[in-house]
Design an enzyme around this catalytic site. Structure first.
Site, PDB file in Angstrom:
ATOM      1  N   ASN A  98      36.952 -24.243  -8.681  1.00 55.26           N
ATOM      2  CA  ASN A  98      37.056 -25.497  -9.433  1.00 55.26           C
ATOM      3  C   ASN A  98      35.889 -26.421  -9.089  1.00 55.26           C
ATOM      4  OD1 ASN A  98      38.965 -25.685  -7.061  1.00 55.26           O
ATOM      5  ND2 ASN A  98      39.243 -27.788  -7.736  1.00 55.26           N
ATOM      6  N   ASP A  99      36.099 -27.606  -8.574  1.00 56.98           N
ATOM      7  CA  ASP A  99      35.076 -28.657  -8.559  1.00 56.98           C
ATOM      8  C   ASP A  99      33.691 -28.188  -8.079  1.00 56.98           C
ATOM      9  OD1 ASP A  99      37.375 -30.040  -9.059  1.00 56.98           O
ATOM     10  OD2 ASP A  99      37.135 -31.485  -7.439  1.00 56.98           O
TER      11      ASP A  99
ATOM     12  N   GLU B 285      38.670 -39.592 -10.242  1.00 60.42           N
ATOM     13  CA  GLU B 285      38.282 -38.562  -9.288  1.00 60.42           C
ATOM     14  C   GLU B 285      36.775 -38.334  -9.345  1.00 60.42           C
ATOM     15  OE1 GLU B 285      41.834 -35.506  -8.609  1.00 60.42           O
ATOM     16  OE2 GLU B 285      40.995 -35.300 -10.623  1.00 60.42           O
TER      17      GLU B 285
ATOM     18  N   TRP C  40      39.618 -17.984  -7.324  1.00 60.99           N
ATOM     19  CA  TRP C  40      39.649 -19.304  -7.958  1.00 60.99           C
ATOM     20  C   TRP C  40      38.380 -20.119  -7.697  1.00 60.99           C
ATOM     21  CZ3 TRP C  40      42.953 -22.123 -11.063  1.00 60.99           C
ATOM     22  CH2 TRP C  40      42.766 -23.505 -11.085  1.00 60.99           C
TER      23      TRP C  40
ATOM     24  N   THR D 295      36.636 -31.713  -2.162  1.00 54.98           N
ATOM     25  CA  THR D 295      35.381 -32.206  -2.739  1.00 54.98           C
ATOM     26  C   THR D 295      34.716 -33.258  -1.853  1.00 54.98           C
ATOM     27  OG1 THR D 295      35.856 -31.688  -5.042  1.00 54.98           O
ATOM     28  CG2 THR D 295      34.490 -33.602  -4.659  1.00 54.98           C
TER      29      THR D 295
ATOM     30  N   ARG E   2      39.806 -39.945  -1.785  1.00 55.52           N
ATOM     31  CA  ARG E   2      39.146 -38.642  -1.714  1.00 55.52           C
ATOM     32  C   ARG E   2      37.815 -38.622  -2.462  1.00 55.52           C
ATOM     33  NH1 ARG E   2      43.826 -37.866  -4.954  1.00 55.52           N
ATOM     34  NH2 ARG E   2      43.410 -37.446  -7.172  1.00 55.52           N
ATOM     35  N   ASP E   3      37.195 -37.439  -2.402  1.00 52.94           N
ATOM     36  CA  ASP E   3      35.994 -37.089  -3.167  1.00 52.94           C
ATOM     37  C   ASP E   3      34.795 -37.981  -2.845  1.00 52.94           C
ATOM     38  OD1 ASP E   3      37.842 -35.412  -4.342  1.00 52.94           O
ATOM     39  OD2 ASP E   3      38.013 -36.568  -6.191  1.00 52.94           O
TER      40      ASP E   3
ATOM     41  N   TRP F 209      42.978 -29.284 -16.100  1.00 50.46           N
ATOM     42  CA  TRP F 209      44.172 -29.105 -15.284  1.00 50.46           C
ATOM     43  C   TRP F 209      45.435 -28.933 -16.115  1.00 50.46           C
ATOM     44  CZ3 TRP F 209      43.920 -27.302 -10.743  1.00 50.46           C
ATOM     45  CH2 TRP F 209      42.914 -27.656  -9.852  1.00 50.46           C
TER      46      TRP F 209
END
Length: 663
Positions: free
Chosen positions: A193-194, A364, A191, A253, A315-316, A455
């Site tokens: 993602n970001d 995000e 996998w 992230t 977050r992030d 998503w």
């Protein structure tokens, strides 16, 4: 020859004292004398374009001398890019016969180029008498790098060229790659993602992305490391920050920065990563540090550096160096708002403000950077971006952004948000500049990359043992085009290193479907320019087909003034038949038509279409709008056709260029 004069004839001198005025005119008079002498001495050696370029560059040199005298520094210039700083700070610049003029500056020197009759000539502050054609001929000031010179040449239309790829490199792989892209970055397995914002260190770009080696059986991401010299070809370096190692959860992230001055206490040049860790549903910010250029990281023993104050979404972290205020700046995604924090050492953070917006879902992956509108340093502005949900506007998820001002604590927008990409699959995007360029160049253009997924259906796609891909790297500029500033995206020039020989597409009316000469590999670029019909109606369509079935349509609706991407029924059936989706279902978002506004004026509409084995990226009108979408063709031979949806539409120009793979 066109006649160009940059700037007024020194109107600002009227505001200076008489003694100052005399000094400046003395410098200008001396420059005229030098020009006259140099032209006499070089008259026998220079003629035609060289003589014209010499005269223009002599004017640039005189203006730089005047700028240094008046302001204590050199200045930038770009005739076609609307940067007249040198004319405003230095002197009026006659550019008779020049097609374009560009100058860049640093603290101790400058480099200028002029294009005359398609040829580019250079001159620098370190070789004041030399006017040379060719990138390697002119000696550069120490503070201007070869990469800055190459960027200047690109601005003048004389950028780097690459040899064409041969037939072997362009051929379809011997073993069926399935949906794995040819020229997009994907994980070897499992996998992705970001993306995490890349940085440049010791000759390499260092890029990290969220990676889950346990997918689909287990959860939790960590940072996977890849390096590149050109932002096109990537080398896998393995996991750099492992999950579940310090009792605070997985690795999510954040931001990695090169701590040039050692403010965090781990030595000058250490790479510092501040990122989100999540344990039992609580999100905290932790710090990891690297003393081997980002290949491996150590856990900071006093983690977390930011304890959650009781927020559900926290977050992030995006970290930016705020040189104007001698501080580090952090942006945190906090639900419907972006929190701003400052720090001197990357460890102790102080909350200073928040930017809040409703109607965009949970924000995000924020980003924050400065850019010069139209390349003009006098129009320097801040851009705040965040991944958001556009469902209330009839869109899906993507990157929203605002332009505005920043006072060291808070951001004030100058209007509503805009979207960087109108497709279904451009999310969690990050942007960055090239530290090898001059400050003005870094503010006029920067790179961007996004997670090419959504998503809504990311876990239901038919790829085999790998999941997720990154978009191609794009170059961004902030352009106003006489109106509101907006980000313009173009594929990074190094993608040209993948190109084979270009095939022309016959011009004329789009009647019966006309077949394009696309490669069997399924990886290519199509550049299409359609004539606007007199009645401003009709549709131009590019049908992407496999095994005789259309799996996606790229087109332009002249009546509605919109470019669009449609993932046709064959696509939905492919996803459904894969068995990946629960009970054979696929999210309705996958079937939605994605469209963006096209040019409202002009005689033609241009679409640049990058097609890979499971994606399509469309750049409309030179990148003023873009559309990024995953596509999953059924089995069979790859084809593409042009067709008119309704009314009479004609193709003015068209080409198809095969692209080699990067694996």
């Amino acid at each position: 020859m066109p006649r160009h004069t940059l700037g007024p004839v020194l109107p600002a001198l009227k505001r200076f004292a008489a003694g100052r005025r005399l000094l400046v005119w003395a410098v200008a008079a001396a420059a005229v004398l030098v020009l006259a002498v140099s032209l006499v001495l070089a008259g026998s050696a220079r003629s035609g374009p060289a003589a014209t370029a010499g005269a223009v560059l002599e004017n640039v040199s005189a203006a730089q001398a005047a700028a240094m005298d008046r302001t204590g520094g050199y200045a930038s210039l770009w005739l076609s890019g609307n940067d007249s700083t040198l004319a405003e700070r230095g002197a009026d610049i006659a550019a008779d016969g020049a097609e374009d003029v560009r100058a860049i500056e640093c603290s101790t020197g400058w480099l200028a180029g002029v294009r005359v009759e398609g040829k580019v000539f250079l001159r620098s502050s370190t070789a004041p008498d030399a006017v040379e054609e060719g990138a390697d001929a002119v000696r550069l000031p120490e503070c201007i790098s070869p990469e800055a010179r190459d960027a200047l040449l690109t601005d003048l239309g004389a950028g780097k060229s690459w040899p064409k790829q041969d037939a072997a490199a362009l051929a379809a792989p011997a073993e069926d790659p399935g949906f794995r892209p040819a020229y997009h970055l994907t994980p070897d397995q499992r996998w992705m993602n970001d993306p995490q914002r890349p940085f440049f260190l010791d000759g390499l770009w260092h890029y990290y992305y969220l990676y889950n080696v346990d997918y689909p059986e287990g959860n939790g991401t960590e940072w996977f490391h890849a390096t590149s010299t050109d932002l096109v070809h990537w080398n896998n370096e393995g996991v750099a920050i492992e999950k579940f190692r310090n009792g605070l959860g997985d690795i999510e992230t954040g931001s990695a920065v090169v701590d040039t001055e050692g403010t965090a206490g781990f030595g000058k040049g250490a790479v510092i990563a501040v990122l989100t860790q999540q344990h039992d549903g609580v999100q905290r910010q932790s710090l990891f540090y690297s003393t081997d250029n980002g290949y491996s990281f150590q856990n900071y023993e006093q983690n977390p550096v930011m304890e959650n104050p009781g927020a559900e979404h926290w977050r992030d972290p995006r970290i930016v160096r705020d040189e104007a205020n001698n501080q580090w700046l952090m942006l945190l995604a906090e639900g419907h708002k972006i929190g701003f924090y400052t720090s001197k050492d990357l460890k102790d953070w102080t909350y200073v403000s928040a930017f809040e917006r409703d109607g965009l879902g949970i924000l995000e992956c924020p980003d924050f950077f400065q850019m010069d509108v139209d390349g003009d340093p006098a129009k320097r502005t801040w851009v705040l971006a965040a991944s958001a949900n556009g469902a209330d506007e009839g869109r899906t998820t993507g990157l929203a952004y605002w332009t505005g001002s920043f006072d060291g604590k808070g951001f004030t927008p100058d209007g509503g948000h805009q979207w960087l990409d109108g497709g279904s699959d451009f999310y969690a995007a990050v942007t960055w500049d090239d530290p090898r360029l001059t400050d003005g160049q870094r503010k006029s253009s920067r790179h961007a990359i996004g997670w090419m997924n959504n998503w809504a259906y990311a876990r239901n796609l038919p790829t085999d043992n790998w999941f997720g891909a990154a978009s191609v790297v794009r170059d961004l500029r902030l352009e106003s085009d006489g109106g509101r500033p907006a980000l313009v995206s173009t594929p990074t020039p190094a993608l040209q290193s993948l190109e084979g020989d270009t095939a022309q597409v016959p011009a004329g009316p789009l009647g019966e479907e006309s077949v394009l000469a696309v490669p069997e590999s399924g990886a290519y670029k199509a550049e299409l320019e359609f004539e606007r019909p007199d009645a401003n109606t009709g549709e131009a369509r590019m049908l992407l087909q496999s095994g005789g079935r259309t799996y996606a349509t790229v087109g332009y609706d002249f009546a509605g003034g919109k470019a669009f991407v449609v993932r046709d029924d064959a696509v939905s059936e492919t996803v459904k038949d894969s068995g990946a989706a629960p009970k054979g279902a696929v999210d309705p978002v996958y079937r939605d038509v994605q469209a963006v506004e096209g040019p409202s004026t002009g005689d033609t509409v241009r679409l640049t279409v990058y097609v890979d084995r499971s994606s399509v990226e469309v750049f409309v009108d030179g990148g003023r709008q873009t559309l990024t979408s995953l596509v999953f063709p059924p089995g069979g031979a790859k084809e593409a056709r042009l067709a008119a949806g309704s009314g009479q539409v004609s193709l003015k120009n068209g080409t198809v260029t095969p692209l080699a793979g990067i694996r």
